[in-house]
Design an enzyme around this catalytic site. Structure first.
Site, short mmCIF file in Angstrom:
data_model
loop_
_atom_site.label_atom_id
_atom_site.label_comp_id
_atom_site.label_asym_id
_atom_site.label_seq_id
_atom_site.Cartn_x
_atom_site.Cartn_y
_atom_site.Cartn_z
CG HIS A 120 49.93 45.42 44.82
ND1 HIS A 120 51.28 45.59 44.96
CD2 HIS A 120 49.77 44.75 43.65
CE1 HIS A 120 51.91 45.04 43.94
NE2 HIS A 120 51.02 44.52 43.12
CG HIS A 144 49.44 40.08 40.50
ND1 HIS A 144 49.32 40.77 39.31
CD2 HIS A 144 50.06 40.94 41.34
CE1 HIS A 144 49.86 41.97 39.44
NE2 HIS A 144 50.31 42.12 40.67
CD GLU A 193 54.07 42.32 41.96
OE1 GLU A 193 52.85 42.55 42.00
OE2 GLU A 193 54.89 43.15 41.51
CO CO Z 1 51.49 43.82 41.20
#
Ligand code: CO
Length: 134
Positions: free
Chosen positions: A7, A79, A130
């Site tokens: 994502h 992020h 991430e």
């Molecule tokens: Co995230």
């Protein structure tokens, strides 16, 4: 090491307003809000054919996105999350290469119930990364 983009996360000042904009203006499918007190955020996921967008709203006093929103009051890209097969192998390899893992270096359970880690944005050209084990 890297798999799919899991994502892309966008910090927003008001997740209800942002969810409505994605749903009504962009015609997207948006999940129900999910509070993640351990991460200091409330999240929703915008489902896309090839990935997801995560909208993040601060939760609690010590939210890790509070300072980001103070600098970017309208919101902004926060992020990018890449999938990895083994998060501990990835962490050890990155640490050996000099990358900084945020927090205590131990994976936390993220919004999908899978282990996640964050890497220092200064080590990756200004982008918070991430990693999520899938
Ligand atoms: Co995230």
């Amino acid at each position: 090491m890297l798999g799919r983009i899991n994502h892309i996360a966008i910090a927003v000042p008001d997740i209800a307003v942002a969810s409505r904009a994605y749903r009504e203006m962009l015609g997207a499918t948006v999940s129900a809000p999910q509070a993640l007190p351990e991460h200091g955020v409330t999240v929703v996921f915008v489902e896309l054919p090839n990935s997801k967008v995560e909208l993040l709203e601060p939760l609690g006093e010590a939210s890790p996105i509070a300072s980001f929103l103070a600098k970017n009051p309208d919101g902004g890209m926060h992020h990018i999350c890449y999938e990895v097969a083994d998060i501990l192998v990835a962490r050890d390899q990155l640490a050996a290469g000099g990358a900084r893992v945020l927090g205590n270096g131990e994976p936390k359970i993220g919004a999908h119930g899978k282990p996640v880690l964050f890497l220092h944005p200064k080590d990756f050209f200004g982008t918070l990364i991430e990693l999520e084990q899938v």
